[in-house]
Design a protein around this motif. Structure first.
Motif, PDB file in Angstrom:
ATOM      1  N   UNK A   1       0.765  -1.067   0.059  1.00 34.57           N
ATOM      2  CA  UNK A   1      -0.098   0.056   0.039  1.00 34.57           C
ATOM      3  C   UNK A   1       0.865   1.272   0.019  1.00 34.57           C
ATOM      4  N   UNK A   2       1.767   1.249   0.916  1.00 31.72           N
ATOM      5  CA  UNK A   2       2.879   2.362   0.784  1.00 31.72           C
ATOM      6  C   UNK A   2       3.495   2.610  -0.517  1.00 31.72           C
ATOM      7  N   UNK A   3       3.721   1.455  -1.190  1.00 31.57           N
ATOM      8  CA  UNK A   3       4.366   1.492  -2.450  1.00 31.57           C
ATOM      9  C   UNK A   3       3.588   2.173  -3.533  1.00 31.57           C
ATOM     10  N   UNK A   4       2.362   1.806  -3.298  1.00 29.01           N
ATOM     11  CA  UNK A   4       1.402   2.093  -4.496  1.00 29.01           C
ATOM     12  C   UNK A   4       1.255   3.587  -4.469  1.00 29.01           C
ATOM     13  N   UNK A   5       1.233   3.852  -3.017  1.00 31.12           N
ATOM     14  CA  UNK A   5       0.947   5.673  -2.869  1.00 31.12           C
ATOM     15  C   UNK A   5       2.346   6.175  -3.318  1.00 31.12           C
ATOM     16  N   UNK A   6       3.411   5.756  -3.063  1.00 33.07           N
ATOM     17  CA  UNK A   6       4.595   6.609  -3.400  1.00 33.07           C
ATOM     18  C   UNK A   6       4.683   6.660  -4.785  1.00 33.07           C
ATOM     19  N   UNK A   7       4.245   5.475  -5.644  1.00 33.37           N
ATOM     20  CA  UNK A   7       4.703   5.185  -6.776  1.00 33.37           C
ATOM     21  C   UNK A   7       3.344   5.843  -7.856  1.00 33.37           C
ATOM     22  N   UNK A   8       2.199   6.296  -7.234  1.00 30.30           N
ATOM     23  CA  UNK A   8       0.913   6.789  -7.900  1.00 30.30           C
ATOM     24  C   UNK A   8       1.474   7.962  -9.074  1.00 30.30           C
ATOM     25  N   UNK A   9       2.397   8.771  -8.802  1.00 28.94           N
ATOM     26  CA  UNK A   9       2.578   9.764  -9.927  1.00 28.94           C
ATOM     27  C   UNK A   9       3.120   8.939 -11.123  1.00 28.94           C
ATOM     28  N   UNK A  10       3.859   7.964 -10.904  1.00 27.28           N
ATOM     29  CA  UNK A  10       4.559   7.055 -12.146  1.00 27.28           C
ATOM     30  C   UNK A  10       3.533   5.907 -12.457  1.00 27.28           C
ATOM     31  N   UNK A  11       2.613   5.783 -12.247  1.00 26.56           N
ATOM     32  CA  UNK A  11       1.315   4.906 -12.543  1.00 26.56           C
ATOM     33  C   UNK A  11       1.647   4.439 -13.829  1.00 26.56           C
ATOM     34  N   UNK A  12       1.332   5.082 -14.831  1.00 26.53           N
ATOM     35  CA  UNK A  12       1.393   4.377 -16.251  1.00 26.53           C
ATOM     36  C   UNK A  12       2.519   5.069 -17.144  1.00 26.53           C
ATOM     37  N   UNK A  13       3.636   5.132 -16.564  1.00 26.34           N
ATOM     38  CA  UNK A  13       4.721   5.707 -17.481  1.00 26.34           C
ATOM     39  C   UNK A  13       5.213   4.765 -18.341  1.00 26.34           C
ATOM     40  N   UNK A  14       5.332   3.538 -17.841  1.00 24.26           N
ATOM     41  CA  UNK A  14       5.578   2.399 -18.796  1.00 24.26           C
ATOM     42  C   UNK A  14       4.579   1.373 -18.993  1.00 24.26           C
ATOM     43  N   UNK A  15       4.308   1.245 -20.164  1.00 31.07           N
ATOM     44  CA  UNK A  15       3.075   0.122 -20.370  1.00 31.07           C
ATOM     45  C   UNK A  15       3.669  -1.330 -20.845  1.00 31.07           C
ATOM     46  N   UNK A  16       3.249  -2.313 -20.164  1.00 29.66           N
ATOM     47  CA  UNK A  16       3.571  -3.753 -20.659  1.00 29.66           C
ATOM     48  C   UNK A  16       2.443  -4.482 -20.434  1.00 29.66           C
ATOM     49  N   UNK A  17       2.435  -5.822 -21.231  1.00 30.88           N
ATOM     50  CA  UNK A  17       1.566  -6.326 -21.256  1.00 30.88           C
ATOM     51  C   UNK A  17       1.463  -7.354 -19.777  1.00 30.88           C
TER      52      UNK A  17
ATOM     53  N   UNK B   1       7.642   0.985 -13.327  1.00 31.81           N
ATOM     54  CA  UNK B   1       7.211   2.006 -13.064  1.00 31.81           C
ATOM     55  C   UNK B   1       7.661   2.328 -11.416  1.00 31.81           C
ATOM     56  N   UNK B   2       7.679   1.368 -10.674  1.00 30.82           N
ATOM     57  CA  UNK B   2       8.406   1.503  -9.351  1.00 30.82           C
ATOM     58  C   UNK B   2       9.920   1.849  -9.083  1.00 30.82           C
ATOM     59  N   UNK B   3      10.550   0.910 -10.258  1.00 26.47           N
ATOM     60  CA  UNK B   3      12.010   1.392 -10.365  1.00 26.47           C
ATOM     61  C   UNK B   3      12.286   2.568 -10.584  1.00 26.47           C
ATOM     62  N   UNK B   4      11.501   3.331 -11.743  1.00 27.56           N
ATOM     63  CA  UNK B   4      11.635   4.677 -12.094  1.00 27.56           C
ATOM     64  C   UNK B   4      11.291   5.588 -10.929  1.00 27.56           C
ATOM     65  N   UNK B   5      10.218   5.269  -9.916  1.00 29.25           N
ATOM     66  CA  UNK B   5       9.853   6.060  -8.890  1.00 29.25           C
ATOM     67  C   UNK B   5      11.019   5.996  -7.816  1.00 29.25           C
ATOM     68  N   UNK B   6      11.486   4.970  -7.685  1.00 25.85           N
ATOM     69  CA  UNK B   6      12.552   4.848  -6.692  1.00 25.85           C
ATOM     70  C   UNK B   6      13.702   5.658  -7.134  1.00 25.85           C
ATOM     71  N   UNK B   7      14.228   5.551  -8.536  1.00 26.00           N
ATOM     72  CA  UNK B   7      15.448   6.280  -8.878  1.00 26.00           C
ATOM     73  C   UNK B   7      15.159   7.933  -8.804  1.00 26.00           C
ATOM     74  N   UNK B   8      13.867   8.408  -9.326  1.00 24.39           N
ATOM     75  CA  UNK B   8      13.593   9.813  -9.207  1.00 24.39           C
ATOM     76  C   UNK B   8      13.486  10.313  -7.741  1.00 24.39           C
ATOM     77  N   UNK B   9      13.153   9.404  -6.920  1.00 19.19           N
ATOM     78  CA  UNK B   9      13.292   9.906  -5.376  1.00 19.19           C
ATOM     79  C   UNK B   9      14.364  10.037  -4.859  1.00 19.19           C
ATOM     80  N   UNK B  10      15.306   9.076  -5.140  1.00 17.80           N
ATOM     81  CA  UNK B  10      16.861   9.177  -5.140  1.00 17.80           C
ATOM     82  C   UNK B  10      17.567  10.540  -5.431  1.00 17.80           C
ATOM     83  N   UNK B  11      17.120  10.802  -6.745  1.00 19.34           N
ATOM     84  CA  UNK B  11      17.920  11.895  -7.370  1.00 19.34           C
ATOM     85  C   UNK B  11      17.138  13.275  -6.751  1.00 19.34           C
TER      86      UNK B  11
END
Length: 159
Positions: free
Chosen positions: A113-129, A138-148
Motif C-alpha cells: 500500500x505504501x509503495x502504491x501510494x509512493x509510485x502513484x505519480x508514475x502509475x502508467x509511465x511504462x506500459x507492458x502486457x 514504474x516502481x523502479x523509475x519512482x525509486x530512482x527519481x526519489x533518490x535523485x
C-alpha cells in the motif's frame, strides 16, 4: 591519550640529499642546507617557507577538527533519509512481488500500500502486457527519481 606521530623522526638527523646526476641541465637548482642557513630542509607550501620541524598533534584534537569541518545540516540529512526510505519501500515492494509473497499478510499488504501510494505519480509511465513487469519498471523509475530529487534537495539545503 595523545599519540606522537613524529616520534621516530625526532631522534634521527635529516639526511642531506645530493643532486642527481643528469645529462641535461636543471633549470632550478635545489638549495642546500648551508645556503639556506639552516640545518633542516625547508618546506615550500606555496605561500611561505616553513621549517620541516615535526609536530606532535594529539589524535583526539585531529579527529575533532575533522568532524567539526564536516558537520551535517539536520534538515539536509532528514530530506536525504526520507528519499532513501521511499526508495527502500519501493524496492522492498518490488522484491516482495517478484518473490510472490503472500498479499494477505499484514506486513506485506502495508508495504504494498505504501509503495502504491509512493509510485502513484508514475502509475502508467511504462506500459507492458505483463502487469508485474509494468510494476517493476514504474516502481523502479519512482525509486530512482526519489533518490535523485532527495539528493538534490539535500545538497541545496546544506549550509
Amino acid at each position: 591519550m595523545t599519540v606522537q606521530i613524529w616520534r621516530r623522526r625526532q631522534t634521527q638527523e635529516p639526511a642531506i640529499e645530493t643532486e642527481p646526476q643528469t645529462t641535461r641541465p636543471r633549470l632550478f637548482r635545489r638549495r642546500t642546507a648551508e645556503e639556506t642557513g639552516t640545518s633542516r630542509p625547508r618546506i615550500f607550501n606555496g605561500r611561505r617557507a616553513a621549517e620541516a620541524e615535526p609536530k606532535t598533534v594529539p589524535a583526539d584534537q585531529k579527529t575533532a577538527r575533522r568532524r567539526r569541518r564536516h558537520r551535517r545540516n539536520p534538515i539536509s540529512a532528514a530530506l536525504w533519509m526520507a528519499a532513501v526510505a521511499a526508495a527502500l519501500i519501493l524496492g522492498l515492494g518490488i522484491l516482495l512481488t517478484w518473490s510472490d509473497a503472500n498479499q494477505a499478510n499484514d506486513v506485506v499488504h502495508a508495504i504494498m500500500r505504501m509503495g502504491t501510494w509512493l509510485a502513484s505519480p508514475f502509475h502508467d509511465v511504462f506500459t507492458n502486457p505483463d502487469p508485474k513487469h509494468q510494476m517493476y519498471q514504474n516502481w523502479g523509475l519512482a525509486a530512482g527519481v526519489y533518490l535523485v530529487i532527495g539528493r538534490a534537495l539535500s545538497w541545496l539545503t546544506r549550509w
